[in-house]
Design a protein around this motif. Sequence first.
Motif, PDB file in Angstrom:
ATOM      1  N   GLU A 365      36.826  44.250  43.841  1.00  0.00           N
ATOM      2  CA  GLU A 365      36.640  42.931  43.257  1.00  0.00           C
ATOM      3  C   GLU A 365      37.997  42.233  43.152  1.00  0.00           C
ATOM      4  OE1 GLU A 365      32.948  43.452  40.148  1.00  0.00           O
ATOM      5  OE2 GLU A 365      34.919  44.177  39.542  1.00  0.00           O
ATOM      6  N   LEU A 366      37.999  40.945  43.458  1.00  0.00           N
ATOM      7  CA  LEU A 366      39.193  40.122  43.327  1.00  0.00           C
ATOM      8  C   LEU A 366      38.858  38.911  42.479  1.00  0.00           C
ATOM      9  CD1 LEU A 366      42.093  39.206  44.108  1.00  0.00           C
ATOM     10  CD2 LEU A 366      41.079  38.134  46.137  1.00  0.00           C
ATOM     11  N   PHE A 367      39.593  38.739  41.370  1.00  0.00           N
ATOM     12  CA  PHE A 367      39.412  37.590  40.492  1.00  0.00           C
ATOM     13  C   PHE A 367      40.569  36.620  40.699  1.00  0.00           C
ATOM     14  CE2 PHE A 367      36.893  40.847  38.461  1.00  0.00           C
ATOM     15  CZ  PHE A 367      35.802  40.150  37.931  1.00  0.00           C
ATOM     16  N   VAL A 368      40.234  35.399  41.077  1.00  0.00           N
ATOM     17  CA  VAL A 368      41.227  34.342  41.250  1.00  0.00           C
ATOM     18  C   VAL A 368      40.658  33.060  40.660  1.00  0.00           C
ATOM     19  CG1 VAL A 368      42.303  35.319  43.322  1.00  0.00           C
ATOM     20  CG2 VAL A 368      40.315  33.814  43.550  1.00  0.00           C
ATOM     21  N   GLY A 369      41.523  32.086  40.462  1.00  0.00           N
ATOM     22  CA  GLY A 369      41.065  30.819  39.932  1.00  0.00           C
ATOM     23  C   GLY A 369      40.338  30.005  40.990  1.00  0.00           C
TER      24      GLY A 369
END
Length: 487
Positions: A365-369
């Motif tokens: 999982e990758l969380f970015v704005g």
Amino acid sequence: MDIPTIVTTVILIVEYAMKIIAVGVVPENRRPSSSSAWLLLILFLPLVGFPLYWLIGSPYMSGRRQKVQQAADEVLRQHTGDLPMLPADTEASRSLERIIQMNRTLTGMPCMTGEVLDMLDDPAQTYAAMAAEVDKASRYVHVQFYIMAWDDTTDVFFQALARAVQRGVRVRLLVDDMGSRKYAGWKQFKKRLTEVGVDWHLMLPIDILRGRWRRPDLRNHRKLLVVDGDMALVGSHNLIDPHYASKKNLKVGRRWHDLSVVVSGDIILEIEAVFAMDWYVECGEVLDPEEHFIDKPDLVPGGAANAMQLVPSGPGHPTEPNQRMFVALMHLAKESLTIVSPYFVPDEALLGAITSAVFRGVDVELFVGAEADQFIVGHAQRSYYAALLEAGVKIYLYPAPTVLHSKHMTVDDRIGVIGSSNMDYRSFALDYEIMLMAFGGNLVDLLQAQDAAYREVSHLLTLDEWRGQPWPSRYLDNVCRLTSALM
């Protein structure tokens, strides 16, 4: 031949000679993507490319700062050489132990123990908690942040520093020159620090009139607080209102969301060592080891106690310890890998490690704005979404207008990393950073709870949705991807 013809001929000869030299010089000890970007700029726009490369293009840093860093690393190795690879009663897989050994080889920092006292995200609560710790100080307070401003939100903290000075506490403060000078009230901020008695210095200052010069693209991006050697804070917070002193941000509701961790125990010795090195570089004072490097009671990992290792990085570490740790941990993942980064522009090794993890069956999982606050980096980041989504990475877009500024990673249910480093070339090579790696305790659970909160409000980007992006947007993303390798 007339004079104009002679001048034109000479210019062409010099230009092509410099281009030929650049082809053989620029790629030395540099990533292929960075080499290609610099060569394209030099070949197509030599009047821009040559001066810019001369100013900021070298992948090396030499001079006093690098020598001090090398000397400090050697001192660390001499004083910690007899420490075991792992703290007593600490268990780690052979693969993790090798990563710990790599970190120690590159930075001199051993694996120690520490206790997680708190995890902070809300800015007002963070500054209030920091102020409460400063109010307990009886000997010293060390403050080091990339961006600082004495505003309504941070006033509670700076007033606590003023009270500490009045009690006879020594307050040392480091702030990055280029990182903070652009915010309103900068001159008044420095004046107020002096008036309340804080011993402050600029990190990486540029003052040509006083003969202070260095590469203008370097930054000290670290964020840390140490109080009496009993507690320390590291993370992504800057000391400024979450709207970053912008009326426009306030109007549209844009604010920065950060995450920092408060720790105690032996790990503070390593955080203190990073501050001591930076303090010496900027003002020449050597901190007294008998006052600032006092051993703490040994902890056994479990619960709030963790095995911890601090990984500093920056231009003084040409081996890029943070990038190597990120890549090694990604290759270590077996079940899950979660990454939170506001600026995600991976190099070839990082991108390969992430996609390889997916191909091994790891849930990545990758969380970015959803919207970035920096134009070039934001578009460069978007240029990687197609490759990540096609590999099977789950990309969560944190809702705008909030800027997701937290910087952490978890590997399986075992390892957590938190600190100041983004996952881009700037944080790997040009910025001074610190990351805290921990296992065997509760830090992973705390970070995963944050991830769950982010997941609940974020939008899961799909490959079909991304393929529907208009061609001009994709073109802009790819152009910015190329230029990001220059920064």
